[in-house]
Enzyme design. Structure first.
Site: not given
Ligand code: NAD
Length: 480
Positions: A150, A226, A229-230, A248, A282, A461
């Site tokens: 994002n 991310g 769930a991840t 995060e 987020c 962070e």
């Molecule tokens: P995502 O969890 O699908 O992916 C995030 C990253 O993790 C990507 O680089 C992906 O390739 C990697 N990934 C996926 N599966 C993995 C695994 N099994 N092992 C290791 N890495 C893996 O999230 P997204 O769709 O890219 O991002 C959107 C999400 O991120 C939303 O839920 C948003 O709220 C969250 N987010 C949180 C913050 C925060 O600071 N709290 C900031 C931005 C986004």
């Protein structure tokens, strides 16, 4: 077609097995580049490069490390327009936003932690005449940084900067959905002379390269941003390995509007909080609670404001609302709008995919959408949609709005809009979130702890929190 490369041991290289995946431009729906689908064999090369570089990097005087990172921040600033354009193409966000938020903050992140490297100090504990303890803070060694799509370079640098500043070598993975600026960033690292192996950037999907990073025994900590769930999955893999994690995760952030707020400013800021970056931050406030006496007036003003947003080509300077990041994500967002109506919600504006004429006719555009008439405990109000969709609900008392605000599994951020200062502080204490904004949203001071509670994450962070996360304390006890 442009092929993105990995950055290993100071060089741009192709993936060992030669596998690539397609990268789409969300505004056009067309494939425009290819990304390495890196595997464990690429990771081994990166780990070996990081191992070789680790000792010298850790032992480099902080000032020298800091100077190198400041040169990197300057290089990002100099390439700001190019990076902003690349981000707008790769992610679908308006170029003006990419310039003023993404490119600006990416440089600011690196500069902030470059300076922190020269300011970071540790503690000592006197035992009177018996002795003294002092705490060394050594780098962890090799650490992994995994970031989402994002705010691609913004969040990528937010992790890498403190990890490098504290003397770690880093293996970093940007989102496979938005890899381009991390690739351009690796070229800047080469340009300013970041020593070989200190930073390694691997591209690819979660299962293909993210998973192996989390499992690798030589990667001692994982900083992840991310989805929840991840994050939970990563925590379950890292825990038995006793690997340090900073997580995060997602949010479902409430915005609390009281009748005594500054009306016009609040309407503008609540609109910004809900729809910036197409609602894909987020921290976006997607559940808007409005005190009943001003509910109708506020709703009308908000809808009027949102209907005026210019939806269009992300590369047009005048565009305020761009494309969603991918086709599956657009379909997910549209399915939630459908669900909201099945759950009894009324769409006040938006609610549909938007077709833009010209080069963007096949792009993933969704009109900013406001929905009312839904209770707290429906899926629309409980699950993270992460798109340009928000809900409105009236409330009568402070107790009621606290329950509503706290009533999801998430606890990342909230904002309160009121001129009653006592109320603002009272609520701040009761609201179960990592970040509370009073009469503002997304005003950031990089020294403050950043992160969420409940399913929004673990750890913080920013500032000292990040410097501490990326170091291992060692107590030295001296008897006089
Ligand atoms: P995502 O969890 O699908 O992916 C995030 C990253 O993790 C990507 O680089 C992906 O390739 C990697 N990934 C996926 N599966 C993995 C695994 N099994 N092992 C290791 N890495 C893996 O999230 P997204 O769709 O890219 O991002 C959107 C999400 O991120 C939303 O839920 C948003 O709220 C969250 N987010 C949180 C913050 C925060 O600071 N709290 C900031 C931005 C986004």
């Amino acid at each position: 077609m442009q092929k993105i490369q990995n950055y290993i041991n100071g060089e741009l290289v192709d993936p060992v097995e030669g596998e690539y995946i397609d990268n789409y431009e969300p505004a056009t729906g067309q494939i425009y580049s290819q990304i390495p689908e890196s595997k464990a064999c690429d990771l081994e090369l990166a780990v070996s490069a990081a191992e070789t570089a680790q000792k010298d990097w850790a032992e480099m005087p902080a000032e020298e490390r800091s100077n190198l990172l400041i040169r990197l921040a300057d290089a990002i600033d100099a390439a700001g327009d190019e990076l902003a354009k690349a981000e707008a193409i790769d992610n679908g966000k308006p170029i003006t936003f990419a310039k003023h938020v993404d490119a600006y903050r990416s440089a600011a992140n690196i500069r902030f932690f470059a300076n922190a490297a020269t300011q970071f100090a540790s503690e000592s504990h006197s035992m009177g005449s018996v002795g003294v303890n002092y705490t060394l803070r050594d780098p962890i060694g090799i650490v992994g940084c995994i970031s989402p799509w994002n705010l691609p370079l913004y969040l990528f640098t937010w992790k890498i900067a403190p990890a490098l500043a504290t003397g770690n070598c880093v293996i970093a993975k940007p989102s496979e959905i938005t890899p381009m600026t991390a690739y351009l960033f690796s070229k800047l690292c080469i340009q300013v002379g970041i020593p070989k192996g200190v930073l390694n950037i691997l591209h690819g999907t979660g299962p293909s390269i993210g998973g192996p990073m989390v499992e690798h025994p030589k990667i001692k900590a994982i900083s992840f941003t991310g989805g929840s769930a991840t994050g939970k999955h990563i925590a379950s893999v890292a825990a038995p390995l006793l690997k340090k994690t900073s997580l995060e995760l997602g949010g479902k952030n409430p915005t609390l509007v009281f009748a005594d707020c500054d009306f016009d400013t609040t309407v503008s800021e609540v609109a910004r909080a809900a729809f910036s970056n197409q609602g894909q931050i987020c921290l976006c406030g997607s559940r808007i609670y409005i005190e009943r006496p001003i509910y109708d007036k506020f709703k009308t003003a908000l809808v009027e404001k949102i209907e005026k947003l210019r939806i269009g080509d992300p590369l047009d300077d005048k565009t305020q609302h761009g494309a969603l990041v991918s086709k599956p994500h657009m379909e997910k967002v549209l399915s939630y709008i459908e669900l909201a109506q099945q759950e009894g919600g009324s769409v006040l504006c938006g609610g549909n995919q938007v077709e833009i004429e010209g080069r963007c006719k096949d792009g993933y555009f969704v009109a900013p959408t406001i929905i009312e008439g839904l209770p707290l405990n429906c899926r629309t109000n409980q699950e993270e949609i992460f798109g340009p969709v928000c809900t409105l609900q009236p409330f009568d008392t402070e107790e009621e709005v606290i329950k509503l605000a706290n009533g999801t599994e998430y606890g990342l951020a909230t904002s309160v809009w009121s001129n009653d200062i006592k109320r603002c502080h009272r609520l701040s204490k009761e609201l179960d979130f990592g970040i509370v904004w009073l009469n503002t949203w997304l005003l950031r001071d990089l020294r403050t702890p950043f992160g969420g509670v409940k399913s929004s994450g673990m750890g913080r962070e920013g500032g000292h929190e990040a410097m501490r996360f990326f170091t291992e304390p060692k107590n030295v006890c001296v008897k006089y």
